[in-house]
Design a protein around this motif. Structure first.
Motif, PDB file in Angstrom:
ATOM      1  N   LYS A 156      -9.561  -1.695   1.726  1.00 43.66           N
ATOM      2  CA  LYS A 156     -10.228  -2.971   1.446  1.00 43.66           C
ATOM      3  C   LYS A 156     -10.153  -3.937   2.619  1.00 43.66           C
ATOM      4  O   LYS A 156     -10.955  -4.863   2.719  1.00 43.66           O
ATOM      5  CB  LYS A 156      -9.645  -3.620   0.195  1.00 43.66           C
ATOM      6  CG  LYS A 156      -8.200  -4.043   0.290  1.00 43.66           C
ATOM      7  CD  LYS A 156      -7.739  -4.718  -1.004  1.00 43.66           C
ATOM      8  CE  LYS A 156      -6.296  -5.216  -0.922  1.00 43.66           C
ATOM      9  NZ  LYS A 156      -5.344  -4.099  -0.842  1.00 43.66           N
ATOM     10  N   ASP A 157      -9.193  -3.748   3.533  1.00 45.88           N
ATOM     11  CA  ASP A 157      -9.085  -4.630   4.691  1.00 45.88           C
ATOM     12  C   ASP A 157      -8.309  -3.913   5.799  1.00 45.88           C
ATOM     13  O   ASP A 157      -7.870  -2.772   5.643  1.00 45.88           O
ATOM     14  CB  ASP A 157      -8.403  -5.947   4.325  1.00 45.88           C
ATOM     15  CG  ASP A 157      -7.038  -5.754   3.654  1.00 45.88           C
ATOM     16  OD1 ASP A 157      -6.346  -4.760   3.986  1.00 45.88           O
ATOM     17  OD2 ASP A 157      -6.663  -6.581   2.800  1.00 45.88           O
ATOM     18  N   ARG A 158      -8.150  -4.602   6.923  1.00 46.02           N
ATOM     19  CA  ARG A 158      -7.500  -3.995   8.093  1.00 46.02           C
ATOM     20  C   ARG A 158      -6.038  -3.655   7.812  1.00 46.02           C
ATOM     21  O   ARG A 158      -5.550  -2.614   8.248  1.00 46.02           O
ATOM     22  CB  ARG A 158      -7.588  -4.963   9.275  1.00 46.02           C
ATOM     23  CG  ARG A 158      -7.035  -4.418  10.582  1.00 46.02           C
ATOM     24  CD  ARG A 158      -7.874  -3.278  11.122  1.00 46.02           C
ATOM     25  NE  ARG A 158      -9.245  -3.702  11.395  1.00 46.02           N
ATOM     26  CZ  ARG A 158     -10.215  -2.867  11.738  1.00 46.02           C
ATOM     27  NH1 ARG A 158      -9.967  -1.571  11.844  1.00 46.02           N
ATOM     28  NH2 ARG A 158     -11.436  -3.316  11.967  1.00 46.02           N
ATOM     29  N   ASN A 159      -5.345  -4.510   7.110  1.00 46.75           N
ATOM     30  CA  ASN A 159      -3.941  -4.242   6.815  1.00 46.75           C
ATOM     31  C   ASN A 159      -3.789  -2.951   6.006  1.00 46.75           C
ATOM     32  O   ASN A 159      -2.912  -2.126   6.292  1.00 46.75           O
ATOM     33  CB  ASN A 159      -3.324  -5.410   6.046  1.00 46.75           C
ATOM     34  CG  ASN A 159      -1.844  -5.209   5.768  1.00 46.75           C
ATOM     35  OD1 ASN A 159      -1.031  -5.155   6.685  1.00 46.75           O
ATOM     36  ND2 ASN A 159      -1.505  -5.097   4.492  1.00 46.75           N
ATOM     37  N   GLU A 160      -4.642  -2.763   5.012  1.00 44.21           N
ATOM     38  CA  GLU A 160      -4.567  -1.535   4.220  1.00 44.21           C
ATOM     39  C   GLU A 160      -4.960  -0.325   5.055  1.00 44.21           C
ATOM     40  O   GLU A 160      -4.411   0.771   4.870  1.00 44.21           O
ATOM     41  CB  GLU A 160      -5.471  -1.655   3.000  1.00 44.21           C
ATOM     42  CG  GLU A 160      -5.222  -0.568   1.963  1.00 44.21           C
ATOM     43  CD  GLU A 160      -5.826  -0.910   0.618  1.00 44.21           C
ATOM     44  OE1 GLU A 160      -5.057  -1.195  -0.324  1.00 44.21           O
ATOM     45  OE2 GLU A 160      -7.072  -0.907   0.517  1.00 44.21           O
ATOM     46  N   HIS A 161      -5.891  -0.519   5.955  1.00 43.38           N
ATOM     47  CA  HIS A 161      -6.290   0.574   6.862  1.00 43.38           C
ATOM     48  C   HIS A 161      -5.102   1.058   7.687  1.00 43.38           C
ATOM     49  O   HIS A 161      -4.935   2.262   7.918  1.00 43.38           O
ATOM     50  CB  HIS A 161      -7.409   0.076   7.778  1.00 43.38           C
ATOM     51  CG  HIS A 161      -7.748   0.990   8.905  1.00 43.38           C
ATOM     52  ND1 HIS A 161      -8.129   2.309   8.733  1.00 43.38           N
ATOM     53  CD2 HIS A 161      -7.782   0.776  10.253  1.00 43.38           C
ATOM     54  CE1 HIS A 161      -8.374   2.860   9.907  1.00 43.38           C
ATOM     55  NE2 HIS A 161      -8.161   1.957  10.839  1.00 43.38           N
ATOM     56  N   LEU A 162      -4.254   0.129   8.128  1.00 46.55           N
ATOM     57  CA  LEU A 162      -3.119   0.486   8.972  1.00 46.55           C
ATOM     58  C   LEU A 162      -1.949   1.037   8.168  1.00 46.55           C
ATOM     59  O   LEU A 162      -1.183   1.859   8.673  1.00 46.55           O
ATOM     60  CB  LEU A 162      -2.664  -0.736   9.778  1.00 46.55           C
ATOM     61  CG  LEU A 162      -3.681  -1.291  10.788  1.00 46.55           C
ATOM     62  CD1 LEU A 162      -3.157  -2.570  11.411  1.00 46.55           C
ATOM     63  CD2 LEU A 162      -3.993  -0.256  11.857  1.00 46.55           C
ATOM     64  N   THR A 163      -1.804   0.583   6.950  1.00 49.08           N
ATOM     65  CA  THR A 163      -0.640   0.985   6.153  1.00 49.08           C
ATOM     66  C   THR A 163      -0.919   2.105   5.164  1.00 49.08           C
ATOM     67  O   THR A 163       0.013   2.709   4.641  1.00 49.08           O
ATOM     68  CB  THR A 163      -0.078  -0.228   5.382  1.00 49.08           C
ATOM     69  OG1 THR A 163      -1.109  -0.779   4.545  1.00 49.08           O
ATOM     70  CG2 THR A 163       0.400  -1.306   6.351  1.00 49.08           C
ATOM     71  N   ARG A 164      -2.195   2.392   4.885  1.00 47.61           N
ATOM     72  CA  ARG A 164      -2.558   3.436   3.937  1.00 47.61           C
ATOM     73  C   ARG A 164      -3.559   4.397   4.577  1.00 47.61           C
ATOM     74  O   ARG A 164      -4.758   4.388   4.253  1.00 47.61           O
ATOM     75  CB  ARG A 164      -3.169   2.816   2.675  1.00 47.61           C
ATOM     76  CG  ARG A 164      -2.210   2.051   1.796  1.00 47.61           C
ATOM     77  CD  ARG A 164      -1.209   2.981   1.098  1.00 47.61           C
ATOM     78  NE  ARG A 164      -1.874   4.029   0.329  1.00 47.61           N
ATOM     79  CZ  ARG A 164      -2.304   3.886  -0.923  1.00 47.61           C
ATOM     80  NH1 ARG A 164      -2.135   2.737  -1.559  1.00 47.61           N
ATOM     81  NH2 ARG A 164      -2.880   4.902  -1.551  1.00 47.61           N
ATOM     82  N   PRO A 165      -3.106   5.229   5.510  1.00 49.04           N
ATOM     83  CA  PRO A 165      -4.043   6.164   6.154  1.00 49.04           C
ATOM     84  C   PRO A 165      -4.732   7.097   5.176  1.00 49.04           C
ATOM     85  O   PRO A 165      -5.828   7.591   5.447  1.00 49.04           O
ATOM     86  CB  PRO A 165      -3.155   6.933   7.141  1.00 49.04           C
ATOM     87  CG  PRO A 165      -1.751   6.698   6.705  1.00 49.04           C
ATOM     88  CD  PRO A 165      -1.740   5.366   6.051  1.00 49.04           C
TER      89      PRO A 165
END
Length: 292
Positions: A124-133
């Protein structure tokens, strides 16, 4: 201990800026009021970083040749036990570039100039992209339906771009590599599907795309994790008949695509030839290497 007044600090800053002036442009003379009015220098520029900072090197030409052959920080000299100010500033600038590459979005003008529509993974956002590959490898049903409706079904080759871990890589290379790659494939008589852009993407997202569009070969041009040597490196990941859960060994990779590595136009031509071979042999990855 001596105290530094404002005039002394300005004099030190002037000296540093003059030393940073690009070779061939001469020293910048201080102006009235101790204001620096010389050329503005990008301290993270490759040519600037390759300038020799060692005092009185034994063999300047040999050191210069070494500096031209590697982005490693050699020949930077030292100030006592510490890095020189210029080297420290270059490190800080490179670190800032790497952070920007990870956290910023791809420039919409780049996507518009290539006529690419955009879809997102389940992040849903950049933070989730980095923490949930794991979410960067999946799409929701609505997105898959959008791909089916907008893309050519069952193409020989499906190409798409993705930010991965460096949006800067897409900004820097996409305009050169994508036309070179598609023109090369069309020159070989190979059908190319509808290109698009995937936001918050990871490499295995290509497996879902391959299954969804029934592509013989999928190629993703993806931004790689930035470092302090370069923040705009791209890789091409290629797979024959990719499927969700397939071994990583089935992927063929062309990496280090950027102005200081493999130039993007040259990389596009090389990847086109590689894809032609993959289509002929009907394998990719380690299996392709074993046939050579």
């Amino acid at each position: 201990m001596a105290e530094f007044n404002e005039a002394m600090i300005q004099a030190i800053v002037q000296q540093i800026l003059q030393q940073m002036a690009p070779s061939g442009q001469g020293q910048a003379a201080p102006q009235e009021g101790n204001d620096y009015d010389g050329p503005l220098v990008d301290i993270s520029d490759e040519e600037v970083k390759r300038q020799i900072l060692v005092d009185n090197p034994l063999d300047p030409e040999a050191l210069a040749q070494m500096r031209r052959k590697t982005p490693a920080r050699i020949g930077v000299g030292r100030a006592g036990p510490r890095l020189k100010t210029r080297t420290l500033l270059a490190l800080r600038a490179d670190h800032a570039k790497a952070r920007d590459a990870v956290f910023k979005d791809v420039n919409p003008e780049v996507l518009q100039s290539l006529n690419l529509f955009e879809v997102k993974t389940m992040c849903k956002d950049r933070n989730e992209h980095l923490t949930r590959p794991d979410l960067g490898r999946k799409f929701d049903p609505e997105t898959l339906n959008e791909l089916r409706s907008k893309c050519t079904p069952s193409p020989q080759v499906q190409i798409y771009l993705s930010d991965g871990l460096s949006s800067t890589a897409v900004d820097a290379n996409a305009r050169d590599i994508l036309p070179a790659l598609t023109d090369g494939l069309k020159g070989f008589g190979i059908q190319v599907g509808t290109p698009f852009f995937v936001k918050y993407g990871r490499v295995p997202a290509m497996d879902v795309i391959g299954e969804t569009l029934d592509a013989q070969v999928v190629c993703v041009l993806l931004g790689e994790r930035p470092g302090l040597a370069t923040a705009d490196s791209m890789s091409a990941y290629i797979a024959y008949r990719p499927k969700v859960g397939m071994p990583e060994a089935n992927r063929t990779v062309v990496s280090n695509i950027h102005k200081g590595g493999i130039p993007p136009v040259e990389a596009g031509a090389h990847v086109a030839e590689l894809i032609r071979t993959i289509l002929e042999k009907k394998v990719s990855g380690v299996a392709l290497q074993n046939l050579k």
